[in-house]
Design an enzyme around this catalytic site. Structure first.
Site, mmCIF file in Angstrom:
data_model
loop_
_atom_site.group_PDB
_atom_site.id
_atom_site.type_symbol
_atom_site.label_atom_id
_atom_site.label_comp_id
_atom_site.label_asym_id
_atom_site.label_seq_id
_atom_site.Cartn_x
_atom_site.Cartn_y
_atom_site.Cartn_z
ATOM 1 C CG ASP A 98 -0.255 -0.480 2.492
ATOM 2 O OD1 ASP A 98 0.971 -0.312 2.616
ATOM 3 O OD2 ASP A 98 -0.953 -1.013 3.368
ATOM 4 C CG ASN A 118 -8.523 -2.058 12.357
ATOM 5 O OD1 ASN A 118 -7.595 -2.711 11.885
ATOM 6 N ND2 ASN A 118 -8.978 -0.964 11.767
ATOM 7 C CG HIS A 129 -5.576 -2.757 9.162
ATOM 8 N ND1 HIS A 129 -5.626 -1.393 9.360
ATOM 9 C CD2 HIS A 129 -4.290 -3.108 9.402
ATOM 10 C CE1 HIS A 129 -4.423 -0.960 9.686
ATOM 11 N NE2 HIS A 129 -3.600 -1.973 9.729
ATOM 12 C CD GLU A 142 -8.413 0.508 8.202
ATOM 13 O OE1 GLU A 142 -8.261 -0.477 8.971
ATOM 14 O OE2 GLU A 142 -7.847 1.600 8.390
HETATM 15 P P1 PGA Z 1 2.472 -1.949 12.665
HETATM 16 O O1 PGA Z 1 1.198 -1.927 11.727
HETATM 17 O O2 PGA Z 1 3.405 -2.923 12.069
HETATM 18 O O3 PGA Z 1 3.016 -0.549 12.611
HETATM 19 O O4 PGA Z 1 1.996 -2.348 14.021
HETATM 20 C C1 PGA Z 1 0.688 -3.156 11.303
HETATM 21 C C2 PGA Z 1 -0.495 -2.911 10.423
HETATM 22 O O5 PGA Z 1 -1.176 -1.891 10.610
HETATM 23 O O6 PGA Z 1 -0.753 -3.752 9.553
#
Ligand code: PGA
Length: 255
Positions: free
Chosen positions: A70, A139, A141, A146
């Site tokens: 992304d 959450n 995702h 999301e």
């Molecule tokens: P993070 O994010 O590695 O910064 O915890 C993970 C994600 O949001 O997929």
């Protein structure tokens, strides 16, 4: 938990090492493979370990291609918080990948819809992703898919939830600077990878890890949709595994 392979490790460092070994194994097996890469805090340690292997063990990425999950909408590639900048700092600038074979969606494209279809097509033309690394949001995702993202979703423009914006504010000067949209591979794009490795570290991920592995497959927990894939390895450290049931723990492999 279907046929998801679960590896339990002690902490972040062990998680990063085990993940890097899985990636290195694939790179050695197929030097011209297609890597699916992720950003965020989680994969930093794995990238450090891959860089170490490149420097001291001669692990070469010179024939590899990569696609990132992304990119934020509105940030140009050179922006300090763009995922292009992140990848340059944490991996690409320190290994021997050919710059022209590193792909990240253009969040500053004039026509974002066209950019999304171009990206899907480029993945297909490269022969699909051989091994994809994923983190997981609190959450549930994956990528920026999301809650509510369907199993058939492809690369598209997505709206970030308030919890994601808040979680990512630590990389920006203030929460107001965090973009509210991103271009993200879809769930179907991710499920198209031949092999998937998901990493989770820290207590903040414990509920999402439980929902992913022990809950039903539902778009409400996008990571749970990985249960439909037949080659997923989830590497979880002790704090992130703290809410898993004894049955799940009993089925896991300890590294
Ligand atoms: P993070 O994010 O590695 O910064 O915890 C993970 C994600 O949001 O997929």
């Amino acid at each position: 938990m279907s046929n998801v392979k679960l590896l339990l490790v002690e902490g972040y460092q062990e998680m990063s090492k085990v993940a890097a070994q899985l990636f290195a194994q694939e790179v050695k097996r197929k030097p011209d493979l297609v890597l699916g890469l992720a950003t965020g805090g989680t994969p930093v340690g794995m990238y450090e370990e891959l860089i170490r292997m490149h420097r001291t063990e001669g692990l070469s990425f010179s024939q590899a291609t990569s696609f990132n999950l992304d990119e934020y909408v509105g940030l140009e590639a050179q922006h300090p918080q763009s995922y292009r900048t992140y990848m340059q700092e944490h991996l690409f600038g320190q290994i021997d990948m050919a710059a022209e074979r590193t792909n990240i969606p253009r969040g500053d494209a004039q026509d974002l819809e066209q950019e999304c279809s171009r990206y899907e097509q480029a993945i297909a033309e490269a022969g699909g992703i051989d091994i994809q690394v994923l983190g997981i949001g609190t959450n549930g995702h994956i990528g920026f898919n999301e809650p509510g993202s369907s199993a058939s979703s492809k690369t598209r423009v997505v709206q970030l939830t308030p919890s994601t914006i808040e979680a990512n504010a630590r990389f920006f000067e203030s929460v107001e600077e965090v973009p509210t949209q991103a271009v993200s591979m879809g769930i179907a794009t991710i499920l198209g990878a031949k092999k998937i490795v998901l990493l989770a570290s820290g207590e903040a991920k414990a509920q999402a890890v439980r929902d992913m592995l022990e809950g039903e497959m539902t778009p409400d927990v996008p990571a749970s949709l990985l249960q439909m894939h037949d080659d997923v390895t989830v590497i979880v450290d002790a704090p992130a595994a703290s809410l898993l049931s004894a049955v799940t723990i009993g089925r896991a492999k300890t590294e």
